[in-house]
Design a protein around this motif. Structure first.
Motif, PDB file in Angstrom:
ATOM      1  N   SER A  22      -4.189  -7.785  -1.213  1.00 15.89           N
ATOM      2  CA  SER A  22      -3.849  -7.308  -2.556  1.00 15.89           C
ATOM      3  C   SER A  22      -5.058  -6.662  -3.231  1.00 15.89           C
ATOM      4  O   SER A  22      -4.920  -5.672  -3.952  1.00 15.89           O
ATOM      5  CB  SER A  22      -3.303  -8.454  -3.416  1.00 15.89           C
ATOM      6  N   VAL A  25      -5.507  -3.075  -1.405  1.00 15.89           N
ATOM      7  CA  VAL A  25      -4.604  -2.001  -1.826  1.00 15.89           C
ATOM      8  C   VAL A  25      -4.806  -1.626  -3.292  1.00 15.89           C
ATOM      9  O   VAL A  25      -4.363  -0.563  -3.728  1.00 15.89           O
ATOM     10  CB  VAL A  25      -3.123  -2.370  -1.581  1.00 15.89           C
ATOM     11  N   SER A  26      -5.485  -2.489  -4.056  1.00 16.59           N
ATOM     12  CA  SER A  26      -5.710  -2.212  -5.477  1.00 16.59           C
ATOM     13  C   SER A  26      -6.995  -1.441  -5.738  1.00 16.59           C
ATOM     14  O   SER A  26      -7.293  -1.114  -6.893  1.00 16.59           O
ATOM     15  CB  SER A  26      -5.741  -3.533  -6.264  1.00 16.59           C
ATOM     16  N   HIS A 131       2.188   9.087  -4.336  1.00 12.63           N
ATOM     17  CA  HIS A 131       2.569   7.971  -5.220  1.00 12.63           C
ATOM     18  C   HIS A 131       3.721   7.182  -4.609  1.00 12.63           C
ATOM     19  O   HIS A 131       3.716   5.937  -4.643  1.00 12.63           O
ATOM     20  CB  HIS A 131       2.965   8.496  -6.591  1.00 12.63           C
ATOM     21  N   GLU A 134       2.242   4.941  -1.992  1.00  6.95           N
ATOM     22  CA  GLU A 134       1.441   3.801  -2.413  1.00  6.95           C
ATOM     23  C   GLU A 134       2.293   2.651  -2.959  1.00  6.95           C
ATOM     24  O   GLU A 134       1.838   1.517  -2.994  1.00  6.95           O
ATOM     25  CB  GLU A 134       0.402   4.227  -3.453  1.00  6.95           C
ATOM     26  N   VAL A 135       3.507   2.950  -3.427  1.00  3.66           N
ATOM     27  CA  VAL A 135       4.385   1.886  -3.926  1.00  3.66           C
ATOM     28  C   VAL A 135       5.487   1.549  -2.923  1.00  3.66           C
ATOM     29  O   VAL A 135       6.437   0.840  -3.248  1.00  3.66           O
ATOM     30  CB  VAL A 135       4.978   2.254  -5.309  1.00  3.66           C
ATOM     31  N   TYR A 136       5.351   2.067  -1.703  1.00  2.31           N
ATOM     32  CA  TYR A 136       6.234   1.741  -0.581  1.00  2.31           C
ATOM     33  C   TYR A 136       7.695   2.126  -0.842  1.00  2.31           C
ATOM     34  O   TYR A 136       8.621   1.410  -0.469  1.00  2.31           O
ATOM     35  CB  TYR A 136       6.162   0.248  -0.236  1.00  2.31           C
ATOM     36  N   LYS A 313       0.978  -2.110  -7.221  1.00  4.54           N
ATOM     37  CA  LYS A 313       1.268  -2.163  -5.793  1.00  4.54           C
ATOM     38  C   LYS A 313       2.151  -3.389  -5.597  1.00  4.54           C
ATOM     39  O   LYS A 313       1.960  -4.418  -6.263  1.00  4.54           O
ATOM     40  CB  LYS A 313      -0.017  -2.299  -4.961  1.00  4.54           C
ATOM     41  N   ASN A 316       0.230  -6.699  -5.484  1.00  6.40           N
ATOM     42  CA  ASN A 316      -0.720  -7.189  -6.496  1.00  6.40           C
ATOM     43  C   ASN A 316      -0.072  -7.633  -7.797  1.00  6.40           C
ATOM     44  O   ASN A 316      -0.770  -7.975  -8.760  1.00  6.40           O
ATOM     45  CB  ASN A 316      -1.801  -6.142  -6.773  1.00  6.40           C
TER      46      ASN A 316
END
Length: 345
Positions: A22, A25-26, A131, A134-136, A313, A316
């Protein structure tokens, strides 16, 4: 006992790996170096007209000196058409280009929302590939109603848990759009689409079409739509592709991107909005519409989405420390469109 000990060790290891991931990825998606005093540039008048407004005056802007703007006060020449969008409806591009008035120098702190915007607004989600990645989300770009009133460029933003930012370019139709085939001109303005991610996630129903649940509530809080003090009317429909946007939190860059990277352009967003006009969206338990009157009125902000670098994310959301805090300062700026300074309180 050995089995229990091994189980505990595995659980601790998995937990530590998840926490480490977490944090990984942050990390910022861009170089965090930031130039706080970078000069602001006004578009070449041959390519676009730039306007600003105080409480009593409408100004055609010629120069931006950082703390002040210089331009022509066109208020007296406009008569009753003191709103820029109304003035455009009466005079058109060439008419506004010819309006004259006294030269003025105005502090940026005196500038407010530059036009009378129509509410509610139309917003595009995951309209930039990085974008979405990054947020899947592998869904195509989707739309949702932005239920916040536009506020001034320096308006404070109310704190909420898991508060996030999104630097965005908004397109503003200068005449009503009654059908997706209508040909209209657009003005450009900088905005920030703030989000209460905690509310969005709690109300999100993954079985429903993306955008219909969670987004209206999580993005519709008061103060969640600060807009720039400059409204730019370009001659060319492709002018928006020259816009670069960037955002910093407490002096560290978090987003940098160019508007030509968006997946759907404004015409495609408009087509999708009319295709979804009958779709039901939810603000909590309340049903809302994307186009309440089945038209996109002039002055509506059409938010075109954001690129990579937001705080959220999926891994996180457990920790408020990854998100905006009370006292944070968010600065958003864009080529030709000025900047926003928003304090979280």
């Amino acid at each position: 006992m050995k089995f229990l000990a091994r189980t505990v060790i595995v659980l601790i290891t998995v937990s530590l790996c998840f926490v480490a991931y977490s944090f990984y990825v942050s990390r910022p998606a861009v170089d965090t170096a930031w130039e706080p005093t970078r000069p602001q540039v006004i578009a070449d008048p041959a390519a676009a007209l730039t306007f600003a407004r105080t409480g009593s005056s409408l100004i055609r802007v010629m120069r931006h000196n950082g703390d002040t703007i210089e331009g022509i006060d066109i208020t007296a020449e406009l008569g009753d058409a003191r709103d820029l969008i109304e003035a455009y409806a009466q005079l058109g591009y060439e008419g506004l280009e010819k309006v004259t008035g006294p030269e003025v120098v105005v502090p940026v702190t005196e500038l407010t929302v530059p036009a009378d915007f129509h509410y509610p607004h139309v917003a595009a989600g995951t309209n930039y590939y990085e974008h979405a990645k990054e947020v899947y989300l592998d869904d195509p770009p989707f739309l949702f109603p932005k239920l916040s009133q536009a506020s001034a460029w320096n308006h404070p933003v109310d704190f909420h848990p898991r508060l996030d930012f999104e630097a965005e370019l908004a397109m503003v139709p200068l005449s009503d759009i009654g059908s997706p085939e209508d040909q209209v001109e657009y003005a450009l303005i900088l905005c920030n689409d703030f989000t209460d991610r905690w509310t969005l996630l709690r109300q999100l129903d993954l079985r429903a079409p993306m955008g219909t649940t969670g987004f209206a509530a999580g993005k519709g809080r008061p103060s969640f739509l600060p807009t720039g003090y400059l409204l730019v009317i370009p001659k060319s429909a492709s002018f928006y592709q020259t816009i670069s946007l960037e955002l910093a939190v407490n002096g560290e860059a978090r987003q940098r991107f160019t508007a030509d990277q968006m997946i759907l352009n404004v015409d495609e967003i408009v087509h999708q909005a009319f295709a979804q006009a009958a779709r039901t969206f939810f603000d909590g338990d309340e049903q809302v519409e994307l186009l309440p009157k089945h038209v996109i009125p002039r002055g509506t902000l059409i938010l075109t989405g954001t690129a990579a670098g937001v705080l959220f994310k999926p891994a996180n959301v457990w920790n408020q420390g990854f998100y905006l805090q009370r006292g944070d300062q968010v600065v958003t700026r864009a080529t030709y469109l000025g900047h926003l300074e928003n304090h979280i309180e």
